[in-house]
Design a protein around this motif. Structure first.
Motif, PDB file in Angstrom:
ATOM      1  N   LEU A 178       7.314   5.260 -11.230  1.00  0.00           N
ATOM      2  CA  LEU A 178       6.302   4.824 -12.200  1.00  0.00           C
ATOM      3  C   LEU A 178       5.015   5.570 -11.881  1.00  0.00           C
ATOM      4  O   LEU A 178       4.742   5.844 -10.704  1.00  0.00           O
ATOM      5  N   PRO A 179       4.205   5.870 -12.883  1.00  0.00           N
ATOM      6  CA  PRO A 179       2.870   6.359 -12.555  1.00  0.00           C
ATOM      7  C   PRO A 179       2.137   5.298 -11.736  1.00  0.00           C
ATOM      8  O   PRO A 179       2.252   4.094 -12.027  1.00  0.00           O
TER       9      PRO A 179
ATOM     10  N   VAL B 262       0.864  -1.182   0.000  1.00  0.00           N
ATOM     11  CA  VAL B 262       0.000   0.000   0.000  1.00  0.00           C
ATOM     12  C   VAL B 262       0.901   1.232   0.000  1.00  0.00           C
ATOM     13  O   VAL B 262       2.086   1.144   0.328  1.00  0.00           O
ATOM     14  N   LEU B 263       0.338   2.351  -0.352  1.00  0.00           N
ATOM     15  CA  LEU B 263       1.100   3.592  -0.320  1.00  0.00           C
ATOM     16  C   LEU B 263       1.140   4.130   1.099  1.00  0.00           C
ATOM     17  O   LEU B 263       0.145   4.064   1.827  1.00  0.00           O
TER      18      LEU B 263
ATOM     19  N   GLY C 248       2.262  12.645  -5.464  1.00  0.00           N
ATOM     20  CA  GLY C 248       1.171  12.904  -6.406  1.00  0.00           C
ATOM     21  C   GLY C 248       0.714  11.619  -7.047  1.00  0.00           C
ATOM     22  O   GLY C 248       0.316  10.670  -6.371  1.00  0.00           O
ATOM     23  N   THR C 249       0.816  11.538  -8.363  1.00  0.00           N
ATOM     24  CA  THR C 249       0.381  10.352  -9.104  1.00  0.00           C
ATOM     25  C   THR C 249       1.537   9.407  -9.412  1.00  0.00           C
ATOM     26  O   THR C 249       1.373   8.467 -10.185  1.00  0.00           O
ATOM     27  N   GLN C 250       2.707   9.637  -8.797  1.00  0.00           N
ATOM     28  CA  GLN C 250       3.896   8.823  -9.044  1.00  0.00           C
ATOM     29  C   GLN C 250       4.240   7.935  -7.861  1.00  0.00           C
ATOM     30  O   GLN C 250       4.307   8.412  -6.718  1.00  0.00           O
TER      31      GLN C 250
END
Length: 188
Positions: A113-114, A35-36, A100-102
């Motif tokens: 990576l995106p 998970v992030l 962000g989205t990375q």
């Protein structure tokens, strides 16, 4: 359990490779889930009632309880989970970085990576780490099971995935033996 999650998550480790190849390769001791880091509070809610321990310091074989009010900061990233103190560890939860989205590798922030390319979804709807990303993790200190996973997943990687993996491994281990089977691409 994670099907109820309202945040991105991916099966990781050997099971991620097996989901990619479509069949079992070897036995496993637990399930790895990535998970992030920014979603760790939501993970805590999802795992309410579980017995959770963090590897602190990472890679030293020591675990300590993860209190509900604690926000884990780098370099802490590895959480061992079991339903109760009397049951065996069943989930290894790994926190990864994002901007962000990375997705940002915790091993080298230049490896990215995106997030929407970080994983795949199995035919049955299970999200798992893209094979090239999982192989990147496995390249750090390869064991027999990692070699098995590499051999099984390599034929599935298209040219961009192979190039990304080669580039990423080259950053952390320029002499890695897997590089002989992967194209090198400049990171510039």
């Amino acid at each position: 359990m994670f099907a109820r999650a309202d945040f991105p998550w991916w099966i990781a480790g050997g099971y991620a490779i097996e989901l990619a190849v479509g069949h079992e390769l070897r036995p496993h001791g637990d399930i790895d889930v990535l998970v992030l880091r920014r979603d760790q509070a939501r993970v805590r809610v999802l795992l309410t009632g579980w017995d959770l321990y963090v590897a602190d310091p990472p890679g030293q074989g020591r675990l300590r309880p993860w209190p509900a009010e604690e926000t884990l900061q780098p370099p802490l990233h590895d959480i061992w989970c079991r339903r109760t103190p009397q049951t065996p560890w069943s989930v290894q939860l790994m926190l990864d970085e994002a901007e962000g989205t990375q997705w940002v590798s915790r091993r080298d922030p230049g490896i990215r990576l995106p997030i929407d390319r970080l994983g795949r979804t199995s035919e049955t709807g299970i999200p798992y780490l893209a094979p090239e990303v999982q192989l990147f993790y496995k390249a750090k200190a390869t064991r027999d099971k990692d070699e098995t996973d590499f051999a099984a997943a390599l034929p599935l990687l298209d040219a961009p995935a192979r190039a990304w993996l080669a580039d990423a491994i080259n950053v952390i281990s320029p002499d890695h033996p897997w590089l002989r089977q992967l194209p090198l691409v400049s990171r510039t």
